[in-house]
Design a protein around this motif. Structure first.
Motif, PDB file in Angstrom:
ATOM      1  N   ASP A 184       0.815  -1.223   0.000  1.00  0.00           N
ATOM      2  CA  ASP A 184       0.000   0.000   0.000  1.00  0.00           C
ATOM      3  C   ASP A 184       0.852   1.278   0.000  1.00  0.00           C
ATOM      4  OD1 ASP A 184      -2.302  -1.464  -0.097  1.00  0.00           O
ATOM      5  OD2 ASP A 184      -2.961  -1.032   1.932  1.00  0.00           O
ATOM      6  N   PRO A 185       1.747   1.430  -0.974  1.00  0.00           N
ATOM      7  CA  PRO A 185       2.638   2.602  -0.972  1.00  0.00           C
ATOM      8  C   PRO A 185       1.874   3.901  -1.175  1.00  0.00           C
ATOM      9  CG  PRO A 185       2.790   1.391  -3.052  1.00  0.00           C
ATOM     10  CD  PRO A 185       1.968   0.547  -2.133  1.00  0.00           C
ATOM     11  N   ASN A 186       2.128   4.849  -0.290  1.00  0.00           N
ATOM     12  CA  ASN A 186       1.434   6.134  -0.372  1.00  0.00           C
ATOM     13  C   ASN A 186       2.354   7.236   0.133  1.00  0.00           C
ATOM     14  OD1 ASN A 186      -0.190   8.382  -0.161  1.00  0.00           O
ATOM     15  ND2 ASN A 186      -1.906   7.331   0.804  1.00  0.00           N
ATOM     16  N   TRP A 187       2.881   8.031  -0.808  1.00  0.00           N
ATOM     17  CA  TRP A 187       3.725   9.170  -0.464  1.00  0.00           C
ATOM     18  C   TRP A 187       2.967  10.486  -0.681  1.00  0.00           C
ATOM     19  CZ3 TRP A 187       6.178   4.614  -1.121  1.00  0.00           C
ATOM     20  CH2 TRP A 187       7.378   4.387  -0.442  1.00  0.00           C
ATOM     21  N   ALA A 188       1.655  10.442  -0.781  1.00  0.00           N
ATOM     22  CA  ALA A 188       0.865  11.646  -1.047  1.00  0.00           C
ATOM     23  C   ALA A 188       1.016  12.662   0.075  1.00  0.00           C
ATOM     24  CB  ALA A 188      -0.608  11.281  -1.214  1.00  0.00           C
ATOM     25  N   LYS A 189       1.089  13.935  -0.299  1.00  0.00           N
ATOM     26  CA  LYS A 189       1.094  15.011   0.691  1.00  0.00           C
ATOM     27  C   LYS A 189      -0.325  15.464   1.032  1.00  0.00           C
ATOM     28  CE  LYS A 189       5.541  15.127   1.067  1.00  0.00           C
ATOM     29  NZ  LYS A 189       6.349  16.322   0.744  1.00  0.00           N
ATOM     30  N   TRP A 190      -1.247  15.249   0.100  1.00  0.00           N
ATOM     31  CA  TRP A 190      -2.653  15.598   0.311  1.00  0.00           C
ATOM     32  C   TRP A 190      -3.538  14.516  -0.303  1.00  0.00           C
ATOM     33  CZ3 TRP A 190      -4.397  20.215   2.625  1.00  0.00           C
ATOM     34  CH2 TRP A 190      -3.411  21.181   2.873  1.00  0.00           C
ATOM     35  N   HIS A 191      -4.695  14.303   0.271  1.00  0.00           N
ATOM     36  CA  HIS A 191      -5.779  13.569  -0.370  1.00  0.00           C
ATOM     37  C   HIS A 191      -6.982  14.504  -0.363  1.00  0.00           C
ATOM     38  CE1 HIS A 191      -4.196   9.659  -1.268  1.00  0.00           C
ATOM     39  NE2 HIS A 191      -3.668   9.553  -0.074  1.00  0.00           N
ATOM     40  N   GLY A 192      -7.155  15.222  -1.487  1.00  0.00           N
ATOM     41  CA  GLY A 192      -8.168  16.265  -1.506  1.00  0.00           C
ATOM     42  C   GLY A 192      -7.835  17.304  -0.454  1.00  0.00           C
ATOM     43  N   PRO A 238      -5.667  12.616   8.922  1.00  0.00           N
ATOM     44  CA  PRO A 238      -6.813  12.654   9.832  1.00  0.00           C
ATOM     45  C   PRO A 238      -8.091  12.216   9.098  1.00  0.00           C
ATOM     46  CG  PRO A 238      -6.289  14.875   9.087  1.00  0.00           C
ATOM     47  CD  PRO A 238      -5.243  13.966   8.497  1.00  0.00           C
ATOM     48  N   LEU A 239      -8.469  10.963   9.266  1.00  0.00           N
ATOM     49  CA  LEU A 239      -9.597  10.399   8.535  1.00  0.00           C
ATOM     50  C   LEU A 239     -10.794  10.093   9.425  1.00  0.00           C
ATOM     51  CD1 LEU A 239      -7.675   7.927   6.180  1.00  0.00           C
ATOM     52  CD2 LEU A 239      -8.478  10.253   5.675  1.00  0.00           C
ATOM     53  N   GLY A 240     -10.655  10.315  10.729  1.00  0.00           N
ATOM     54  CA  GLY A 240     -11.757  10.075  11.658  1.00  0.00           C
ATOM     55  C   GLY A 240     -11.851  11.213  12.651  1.00  0.00           C
ATOM     56  N   ASN A 241     -12.917  11.201  13.437  1.00  0.00           N
ATOM     57  CA  ASN A 241     -13.134  12.271  14.411  1.00  0.00           C
ATOM     58  C   ASN A 241     -12.397  12.054  15.728  1.00  0.00           C
ATOM     59  OD1 ASN A 241     -14.696  14.412  13.334  1.00  0.00           O
ATOM     60  ND2 ASN A 241     -16.484  13.076  13.238  1.00  0.00           N
ATOM     61  N   GLU A 242     -11.724  10.909  15.885  1.00  0.00           N
ATOM     62  CA  GLU A 242     -10.962  10.707  17.116  1.00  0.00           C
ATOM     63  C   GLU A 242      -9.713  11.589  17.125  1.00  0.00           C
ATOM     64  OE1 GLU A 242      -9.103   7.876  14.142  1.00  0.00           O
ATOM     65  OE2 GLU A 242     -11.169   8.367  14.723  1.00  0.00           O
ATOM     66  N   ALA A 243      -9.227  11.917  18.331  1.00  0.00           N
ATOM     67  CA  ALA A 243      -7.991  12.685  18.471  1.00  0.00           C
ATOM     68  C   ALA A 243      -6.819  11.886  17.917  1.00  0.00           C
ATOM     69  CB  ALA A 243      -7.750  13.039  19.938  1.00  0.00           C
ATOM     70  N   LEU A 244      -5.824  12.564  17.371  1.00  0.00           N
ATOM     71  CA  LEU A 244      -4.718  11.886  16.701  1.00  0.00           C
ATOM     72  C   LEU A 244      -3.930  10.981  17.639  1.00  0.00           C
ATOM     73  CD1 LEU A 244      -3.367  14.751  14.415  1.00  0.00           C
ATOM     74  CD2 LEU A 244      -4.631  12.725  13.708  1.00  0.00           C
ATOM     75  N   GLU A 245      -3.817  11.362  18.913  1.00  0.00           N
ATOM     76  CA  GLU A 245      -3.040  10.574  19.863  1.00  0.00           C
ATOM     77  C   GLU A 245      -3.836   9.414  20.454  1.00  0.00           C
ATOM     78  OE1 GLU A 245      -3.813  13.798  20.304  1.00  0.00           O
ATOM     79  OE2 GLU A 245      -2.001  14.784  19.496  1.00  0.00           O
ATOM     80  N   LEU A 303       2.302  -4.737  -3.313  1.00  0.00           N
ATOM     81  CA  LEU A 303       0.983  -5.257  -2.960  1.00  0.00           C
ATOM     82  C   LEU A 303       0.051  -4.092  -2.648  1.00  0.00           C
ATOM     83  CD1 LEU A 303       2.042  -8.049  -0.404  1.00  0.00           C
ATOM     84  CD2 LEU A 303       2.020  -8.177  -2.907  1.00  0.00           C
ATOM     85  N   VAL A 304      -1.153  -4.136  -3.199  1.00  0.00           N
ATOM     86  CA  VAL A 304      -2.168  -3.113  -2.931  1.00  0.00           C
ATOM     87  C   VAL A 304      -3.408  -3.810  -2.390  1.00  0.00           C
ATOM     88  CG1 VAL A 304      -3.652  -1.342  -3.931  1.00  0.00           C
ATOM     89  CG2 VAL A 304      -1.275  -1.548  -4.686  1.00  0.00           C
ATOM     90  N   SER A 305      -3.868  -3.395  -1.217  1.00  0.00           N
ATOM     91  CA  SER A 305      -4.961  -4.097  -0.538  1.00  0.00           C
ATOM     92  C   SER A 305      -6.334  -3.784  -1.112  1.00  0.00           C
ATOM     93  CB  SER A 305      -4.949  -3.780   0.958  1.00  0.00           C
ATOM     94  OG  SER A 305      -5.184  -2.395   1.186  1.00  0.00           O
ATOM     95  N   HIS A 306      -6.544  -2.558  -1.589  1.00  0.00           N
ATOM     96  CA  HIS A 306      -7.827  -2.208  -2.214  1.00  0.00           C
ATOM     97  C   HIS A 306      -7.680  -0.872  -2.923  1.00  0.00           C
ATOM     98  CE1 HIS A 306      -7.938  -0.334   1.739  1.00  0.00           C
ATOM     99  NE2 HIS A 306      -9.005   0.373   1.434  1.00  0.00           N
ATOM    100  N   ALA A 307      -8.730  -0.460  -3.627  1.00  0.00           N
ATOM    101  CA  ALA A 307      -8.621   0.638  -4.585  1.00  0.00           C
ATOM    102  C   ALA A 307      -8.823   2.027  -3.994  1.00  0.00           C
ATOM    103  CB  ALA A 307      -9.643   0.434  -5.717  1.00  0.00           C
ATOM    104  N   HIS A 308      -9.073   2.153  -2.703  1.00  0.00           N
ATOM    105  CA  HIS A 308      -9.273   3.483  -2.135  1.00  0.00           C
ATOM    106  C   HIS A 308      -8.038   4.355  -2.342  1.00  0.00           C
ATOM    107  CE1 HIS A 308     -12.613   1.887   0.750  1.00  0.00           C
ATOM    108  NE2 HIS A 308     -12.956   1.892  -0.524  1.00  0.00           N
ATOM    109  N   PHE A 309      -8.255   5.647  -2.489  1.00  0.00           N
ATOM    110  CA  PHE A 309      -7.179   6.560  -2.877  1.00  0.00           C
ATOM    111  C   PHE A 309      -6.028   6.584  -1.874  1.00  0.00           C
ATOM    112  CE2 PHE A 309     -10.568   7.987  -5.597  1.00  0.00           C
ATOM    113  CZ  PHE A 309      -9.933   8.469  -6.731  1.00  0.00           C
ATOM    114  N   ASP A 310      -6.315   6.320  -0.593  1.00  0.00           N
ATOM    115  CA  ASP A 310      -5.249   6.358   0.404  1.00  0.00           C
ATOM    116  C   ASP A 310      -4.476   5.045   0.482  1.00  0.00           C
ATOM    117  OD1 ASP A 310      -7.673   5.294   1.461  1.00  0.00           O
ATOM    118  OD2 ASP A 310      -6.921   5.502   3.506  1.00  0.00           O
TER     119      ASP A 310
END
Length: 300
Positions: free
Chosen positions: A77-85, A263-270, A107-114
């Motif tokens: 799942d390689p992802n070096w993106a600086k932004w996703h939208g 940050p993909l969810g509403n939980e705190a990062l820590e 190896l890529v687990s699924h097609a989602h952009f992240d």
């Protein structure tokens, strides 16, 4: 084409209350992230192969890993993106993309952009191509890989003394809304007497026990973040569920992923790591948890 019966499909519809959750997500996660300084540093990978009885696992960030065995290597799942939208990457990729050497497989687990990030895939080099779930071949066929291996759930691929098994999960695979035919799942990588399980994205489901019954697992790479989804859909495990899935698998070591990068969810990062460690301590298995640092290989 429907997902294989071994997979559990979450569905696409958001749950009741999604407008309020999205407003919270925008206000407390997206906007502050836009103006925050990106943390961390990009390192050069350790190119020396590990010893015969070891595997080196380097977390790049999010769900991306560089796995090195004595005679094999893969990137998942390689992802070096600086932004996703509008979603900003909050921590630098742990490794410099151009410093990653040619690997045996990607190896890529699924097609989602992240998880399927085309710009990263265009730069990576692999001698034996790329592995994707059924239905995603068209997404990667023009990215420069010599071979595209499409795998169904429980399919096995053997290359250069390495074995790849495509495992089930409970998630969804559409890259957009209309292409729900695309499959999704995780991977078990076996080489040099070691086995590493990459869960992909999943919420908790009964299939983890089945995976553990079929295959012995040394190290489990388990997602622990994005569980407070703005949509309210049941698509990601919380830390306590990740620990239970790890126990179901019968694996020896848990390395968490899918937290702290975007940050993909509403939980705190820590919060994900804190809850993970608290649950492991409650169950008396703290010694089985290894918290990675981006770019720094863990040998086991």
């Amino acid at each position: 084409m429907n997902p294989p019966s071994e997979n559990k499909y979450s569905g696409l519809a958001p749950q009741k209350g999604w407008p309020g959750r999205n407003a919270k997500f925008l206000r407390h996660r997206i906007v502050p992230g836009m103006f925050s300084r990106r943390q961390g540093a990009m390192l050069e990978p350790n190119l020396e192969p590990p010893s015969e009885d070891k595997v080196r696992i380097t977390w790049i960030g999010h769900a991306s890993f560089f796995l090195q065995f004595a005679g094999n290597s893969v990137v998942v799942d390689p992802n070096w993106a600086k932004w996703h939208g509008p979603v900003k990457r909050l921590r630098q990729p742990g490794l410099r993309l151009e410093g990653v050497p040619e690997v045996d497989l990607v190896l890529v687990s699924h097609a989602h952009f992240d998880h399927l990030h085309k710009p990263s895939l265009k730069i990576l080099q692999s001698s034996d191509g790329i592995v994707v779930p059924m239905g995603s071949k068209t997404l990667v066929s023009r990215l420069g890989f010599s071979t595209v291996h499409e795998m169904k759930i429980w399919d096995e691929l053997k290359i250069k003394g390495m074995e790849i098994i495509h495992t089930p999960c409970h998630h969804w695979g559409a890259r957009y809304v209309h292409d729900t035919h695309r499959d999704y799942g995780g991977y078990l990588v076996k080489a040099g007497g070691k086995s590493v399980f990459h869960c992909g994205d999943s919420t908790y489901f009964e299939g983890f026990e089945e995976i553990g019954k079929r295959h012995e697992i040394d190290i489990a790479l388990m997602p622990i973040g994005a569980y407070e989804s703005p949509s309210g859909r049941d698509v990601h495990m919380n830390p306590e569920q990740a620990v239970q899935a790890f126990i179901d698998l019968g694996a020896k070591v848990l390395i968490p992923m899918h937290y702290g990068t975007f940050p993909l969810g509403n939980e705190a990062l820590e919060e994900p790591v804190e809850r993970l460690l608290t649950e492991a301590d409650r169950l008396g298995i703290s010694e089985k948890i290894l918290i990675p640092e981006e770019g720094v290989g863990i040998e086991w």
